[in-house]
Design a protein around this motif. Structure first.
Motif, PDB file in Angstrom:
ATOM      1  N   ALA A  68       5.463  18.052   0.870  1.00  0.00           N
ATOM      2  CA  ALA A  68       5.951  18.618   2.126  1.00  0.00           C
ATOM      3  C   ALA A  68       7.415  18.238   2.338  1.00  0.00           C
ATOM      4  O   ALA A  68       8.238  19.068   2.730  1.00  0.00           O
ATOM      5  CB  ALA A  68       5.100  18.115   3.284  1.00  0.00           C
ATOM      6  N   ALA A  69       7.730  16.968   2.021  1.00  0.00           N
ATOM      7  CA  ALA A  69       9.112  16.500   2.187  1.00  0.00           C
ATOM      8  C   ALA A  69      10.050  17.277   1.278  1.00  0.00           C
ATOM      9  O   ALA A  69      11.150  17.691   1.680  1.00  0.00           O
ATOM     10  CB  ALA A  69       9.187  15.008   1.884  1.00  0.00           C
ATOM     11  N   MET A  71       4.325   8.206 -10.232  1.00  0.00           N
ATOM     12  CA  MET A  71       3.823   7.383  -9.137  1.00  0.00           C
ATOM     13  C   MET A  71       2.528   6.669  -9.496  1.00  0.00           C
ATOM     14  O   MET A  71       2.342   5.509  -9.205  1.00  0.00           O
ATOM     15  CB  MET A  71       3.589   8.239  -7.904  1.00  0.00           C
ATOM     16  N   ALA A  72       1.657   7.425 -10.213  1.00  0.00           N
ATOM     17  CA  ALA A  72       0.377   6.851 -10.580  1.00  0.00           C
ATOM     18  C   ALA A  72       0.598   5.625 -11.455  1.00  0.00           C
ATOM     19  O   ALA A  72      -0.112   4.634 -11.359  1.00  0.00           O
ATOM     20  CB  ALA A  72      -0.461   7.879 -11.321  1.00  0.00           C
ATOM     21  N   GLY A  73       1.632   5.725 -12.301  1.00  0.00           N
ATOM     22  CA  GLY A  73       1.924   4.640 -13.218  1.00  0.00           C
ATOM     23  C   GLY A  73       2.238   3.343 -12.488  1.00  0.00           C
ATOM     24  O   GLY A  73       1.892   2.267 -12.929  1.00  0.00           O
ATOM     25  N   PHE A  74       2.928   3.461 -11.346  1.00  0.00           N
ATOM     26  CA  PHE A  74       3.294   2.265 -10.591  1.00  0.00           C
ATOM     27  C   PHE A  74       2.092   1.700  -9.838  1.00  0.00           C
ATOM     28  O   PHE A  74       1.968   0.505  -9.660  1.00  0.00           O
ATOM     29  CB  PHE A  74       4.411   2.585  -9.603  1.00  0.00           C
ATOM     30  N   ASP A  75       1.248   2.592  -9.366  1.00  0.00           N
ATOM     31  CA  ASP A  75       0.133   2.144  -8.537  1.00  0.00           C
ATOM     32  C   ASP A  75      -0.913   1.389  -9.334  1.00  0.00           C
ATOM     33  O   ASP A  75      -1.524   0.464  -8.838  1.00  0.00           O
ATOM     34  CB  ASP A  75      -0.549   3.346  -7.857  1.00  0.00           C
ATOM     35  N   LEU A 116      -3.678   8.590  -3.151  1.00  0.00           N
ATOM     36  CA  LEU A 116      -2.728   9.263  -4.035  1.00  0.00           C
ATOM     37  C   LEU A 116      -2.529  10.710  -3.598  1.00  0.00           C
ATOM     38  O   LEU A 116      -1.416  11.217  -3.535  1.00  0.00           O
ATOM     39  CB  LEU A 116      -3.265   9.221  -5.472  1.00  0.00           C
ATOM     40  N   GLU A 117      -3.643  11.360  -3.243  1.00  0.00           N
ATOM     41  CA  GLU A 117      -3.575  12.750  -2.820  1.00  0.00           C
ATOM     42  C   GLU A 117      -2.708  12.881  -1.566  1.00  0.00           C
ATOM     43  O   GLU A 117      -1.846  13.760  -1.463  1.00  0.00           O
ATOM     44  CB  GLU A 117      -4.989  13.241  -2.511  1.00  0.00           C
ATOM     45  N   ALA A 118      -2.963  11.966  -0.612  1.00  0.00           N
ATOM     46  CA  ALA A 118      -2.205  12.007   0.639  1.00  0.00           C
ATOM     47  C   ALA A 118      -0.718  11.786   0.364  1.00  0.00           C
ATOM     48  O   ALA A 118       0.150  12.502   0.892  1.00  0.00           O
ATOM     49  CB  ALA A 118      -2.737  10.946   1.597  1.00  0.00           C
ATOM     50  N   ALA A 119      -0.430  10.813  -0.510  1.00  0.00           N
ATOM     51  CA  ALA A 119       0.967  10.504  -0.815  1.00  0.00           C
ATOM     52  C   ALA A 119       1.649  11.710  -1.467  1.00  0.00           C
ATOM     53  O   ALA A 119       2.781  12.060  -1.133  1.00  0.00           O
ATOM     54  CB  ALA A 119       1.033   9.299  -1.751  1.00  0.00           C
ATOM     55  N   LEU A 120       0.899  12.353  -2.394  1.00  0.00           N
ATOM     56  CA  LEU A 120       1.464  13.519  -3.081  1.00  0.00           C
ATOM     57  C   LEU A 120       1.722  14.650  -2.103  1.00  0.00           C
ATOM     58  O   LEU A 120       2.757  15.316  -2.159  1.00  0.00           O
ATOM     59  CB  LEU A 120       0.509  13.998  -4.176  1.00  0.00           C
TER      60      LEU A 120
END
Lengths: 249, 133
Positions: free
Chosen positions: B44-45, B1-5, B35-39
């Motif tokens: 959780a999902a 994910m970090a790579g895309f952001d 990023l933290e929130a997204a992770l």
């Protein structure tokens, strides 16, 4: 007999070797163990040679299996248990590849032999006992004495705990062996029904569709069980190793 | 994910970096928080997904049955085996077998209860966790 469901577990000597009266023949079981190790090693080697930053499909499979086992071990035995990662990862890959290779028609399933699974379980328990004594000395025996037990009951409780501990390698090996054996026999029996029903003429061929459907479903189920059993073997290994790392019951 | 952001964020950050380092720090902090929130959301999902699939699968029940039965049988078999060995060595037949078969039965029940999570491993919760951290 082509329909004999047990025939697939028959061990045949490929290269007879005998050393000092002990039979060390290279059997079909040995051959498939070598094949298991070779395919697992080849899979991990070839998928990780390119080592690109953004992993391709194959590399991400290898990385996923690594992370899967690493997380499993870290969750159940803590970071101190990570020193056993090579052992757990090897066991997981061996069992998984042996189970998966067994799913090929005409292939031999190594993990359906109880002596193979029992040896694997003994490696696990041997590691737990040796490392436990090496790291904690006689305090490791505290594993068998739960705290808060009245003095009079201690001998009884210790005997039960010791039996419970010794039964671990047995249950670990029996579980893997039994589910692989039972699965392959069931598969073979249902596949045998297709052949014998098909020989009965047009009506037989029509009814042979039922066991055929069953066989297709069972094959899928078997793949699932192959994976689940490898997972169960690995996670129980992690939990037993946790006892060796933290025997403070 | 970090790579895309990173690429798109970098594009946004570049004009700022030349003149104003404070904005850049803020930006970095914001990105870190996002990023933290997204992770956390993703984790959780994932957990919820695992729970649902575990509840709906029959396979898990089958695995559970295999696990519990093998635990119990192993306890009884090992108990009987130890008793038989003691009889062979000490010549106390059949008392070793009787006593250790019963103890093996207890050990089997203990194994099952432990495997089912009905009783915790003694004291694990208090001492074991602390040392882990």
């Amino acid at each position: 007999m082509a329909n004999d469901p047990i025939h697939q577990f028959h061990i045949s000597k490929l290269i007879p070797i005998e050393v000092g009266g002990i039979d060390l023949s290279f059997t079909n079981s040995s051959l498939f163990m070598v094949a298991t190790v070779a395919s697992a090693a080849a899979f991990l080697y070839f998928t990780t040679t390119s080592r690109s930053l953004v992993p391709g499909r194959a590399q991400s499979m290898a990385e996923m299996s690594y992370e899967f086992v690493a997380n499993m071990l870290r969750d159940s035995a803590g970071t101190a248990g990570m020193r056993f990662f090579p052992l757990v990862f090897s066991l997981f890959m061996f069992v998984l590849f042996a189970n998966m290779l067994g799913m090929f028609p005409y292939f031999f399933t190594v993990t359906s032999q109880i002596i193979v699974t029992f040896s694997l379980a003994l490696v696990v328990i041997g590691t737990v006992v040796l490392y436990g004594f090496y790291k904690h000395g006689l305090k490791f025996l505290g594993l068998f004495v739960p705290s808060g037990v009245p003095g009079a009951l201690v001998p009884l409780v210790v005997a039960i705990e010791v039996i419970s501990f010794l039964s671990r390698p047995v249950s670990l090996s029996v579980r893997l062996f039994a589910s692989m054996l039972a699965g392959h026999i069931t598969l073979k029996v249902f596949a045998g029904f297709i052949v014998s029903l098909g020989a009965l003429g047009p009506l037989g061929i029509a009814t042979a569709v039922l066991p055929l459907l069953m066989t297709v479903a069972l094959t899928g189920l078997e793949f699932l069980i192959s994976f689940i059993q490898a997972y169960v073997f690995a996670i129980l290994t992690c939990m037993y190793l946790n006892d060796a790392v933290h025997p403070n019951h | 994910m970090a790579g895309f952001d990173r690429p798109e964020d970098k594009g946004k950050a570049h004009p700022d970096t030349a003149g104003n380092p404070a904005v850049r720090d803020e930006d970095l902090e914001r990105r870190g928080r996002d990023l933290e929130a997204a992770l956390a959301a993703r984790r959780a999902a994932d957990e919820a997904k695992v729970k649902v699939s575990a509840g709906s699968r029959d396979m898990v029940g089958f695995g559970q049955a295999m696990k519990l039965s093998s635990e119990f049988i192993a306890g009884v078999v090992v108990g009987a085996g130890i008793g038989w060995l003691i009889d062979q060595i000490a010549g106390t037949s059949p008392w070793g077998l009787i006593v250790f078969l019963l103890l093996g039965f207890c050990a089997g029940v203990l194994n099952v209860l432990r495997a089912a999570g009905k009783i915790a491993e003694p004291k694990q919760g208090v001492l074991g966790r602390k040392e882990n951290e």
